[in-house]
Write a protein that holds these residues in place. Structure first.
Motif, PDB file in Angstrom:
ATOM      1  N   MET A   1       6.985 -12.536   4.200  1.00 28.95           N
ATOM      2  CA  MET A   1       6.223 -11.407   5.451  1.00 28.95           C
ATOM      3  C   MET A   1       5.749 -10.292   4.897  1.00 28.95           C
ATOM      4  N   THR A   2       6.407  -9.712   3.823  1.00 34.56           N
ATOM      5  CA  THR A   2       5.991  -8.491   3.206  1.00 34.56           C
ATOM      6  C   THR A   2       4.693  -8.798   2.562  1.00 34.56           C
ATOM      7  N   VAL A   3       4.594  -9.755   1.751  1.00 36.28           N
ATOM      8  CA  VAL A   3       3.597 -10.282   1.119  1.00 36.28           C
ATOM      9  C   VAL A   3       2.100 -10.065   1.884  1.00 36.28           C
ATOM     10  N   GLY A   4       2.352 -10.944   2.873  1.00 30.88           N
ATOM     11  CA  GLY A   4       1.297 -10.732   4.145  1.00 30.88           C
ATOM     12  C   GLY A   4       0.956  -9.537   4.665  1.00 30.88           C
ATOM     13  N   LEU A   5       1.916  -8.720   4.966  1.00 27.97           N
ATOM     14  CA  LEU A   5       1.487  -7.386   5.656  1.00 27.97           C
ATOM     15  C   LEU A   5       0.889  -6.306   4.681  1.00 27.97           C
ATOM     16  N   SER A   6       1.339  -6.626   2.950  1.00 27.75           N
ATOM     17  CA  SER A   6       0.709  -5.981   1.947  1.00 27.75           C
ATOM     18  C   SER A   6      -0.810  -6.419   1.941  1.00 27.75           C
ATOM     19  N   ARG A   7      -1.003  -7.670   2.271  1.00 29.85           N
ATOM     20  CA  ARG A   7      -2.412  -8.227   1.988  1.00 29.85           C
ATOM     21  C   ARG A   7      -3.456  -7.552   2.905  1.00 29.85           C
ATOM     22  N   ILE A   8      -2.563  -7.354   4.163  1.00 28.08           N
ATOM     23  CA  ILE A   8      -3.576  -6.727   5.253  1.00 28.08           C
ATOM     24  C   ILE A   8      -3.757  -5.294   5.297  1.00 28.08           C
ATOM     25  N   TYR A   9      -2.610  -4.656   4.844  1.00 29.53           N
ATOM     26  CA  TYR A   9      -2.765  -2.835   4.915  1.00 29.53           C
ATOM     27  C   TYR A   9      -2.849  -2.348   3.655  1.00 29.53           C
ATOM     28  N   TRP A  14      -4.817  -4.719  -3.671  1.00 28.49           N
ATOM     29  CA  TRP A  14      -5.390  -5.616  -4.310  1.00 28.49           C
ATOM     30  C   TRP A  14      -6.546  -5.886  -4.736  1.00 28.49           C
ATOM     31  N   TRP A  15      -7.527  -5.207  -4.189  1.00 25.86           N
ATOM     32  CA  TRP A  15      -8.936  -5.194  -4.623  1.00 25.86           C
ATOM     33  C   TRP A  15      -8.929  -4.578  -6.234  1.00 25.86           C
ATOM     34  N   PHE A  16      -8.132  -3.465  -6.365  1.00 23.34           N
ATOM     35  CA  PHE A  16      -8.097  -3.074  -7.658  1.00 23.34           C
ATOM     36  C   PHE A  16      -7.477  -4.315  -8.773  1.00 23.34           C
ATOM     37  N   GLY A  43      -3.214 -12.805   4.593  1.00 24.72           N
ATOM     38  CA  GLY A  43      -2.026 -12.039   5.200  1.00 24.72           C
ATOM     39  C   GLY A  43      -1.321 -12.743   6.296  1.00 24.72           C
ATOM     40  N   LEU A  44      -2.400 -12.995   7.386  1.00 24.96           N
ATOM     41  CA  LEU A  44      -1.689 -13.674   8.386  1.00 24.96           C
ATOM     42  C   LEU A  44      -1.143 -15.191   8.197  1.00 24.96           C
ATOM     43  N   PHE A  45      -1.467 -15.604   7.134  1.00 26.99           N
ATOM     44  CA  PHE A  45      -0.806 -17.088   6.725  1.00 26.99           C
ATOM     45  C   PHE A  45       0.506 -16.643   6.239  1.00 26.99           C
TER      46      PHE A  45
END
Length: 63
Positions: A1-9, A14-16, A43-45
């Motif tokens: 879930m932490t990876v998902g939240l980091s993908r969103i926020y 992640w772009w860098f 992120g939602l997935f």
């Protein structure tokens, strides 16, 4: 879930990472709205998978 939240926020992080990798491979990429939407979906997935695993393990713990 932490990876998902980091993908969103933390899309800038992640772009860098993606930009550095593509530059090392000799490609140039641009950040688009589509890329942001894909990060939101990923992120939602990941969050949904984490919630499923929490519920699944809680259910197995009751047996």
């Amino acid at each position: 879930m932490t990876v998902g939240l980091s993908r969103i926020y933390m899309k800038n992080l992640w772009w860098f990472d993606a930009m550095v990798l593509q530059r090392a491979l000799g490609n140039t990429i641009e950040r688009t709205e589509a890329w942001d939407r894909v990060q939101d979906r990923l992120g939602l997935f990941f969050i949904a998978c984490g919630v499923f695993l929490l519920i699944y393990n809680a259910f197995l713990g009751m047996l």
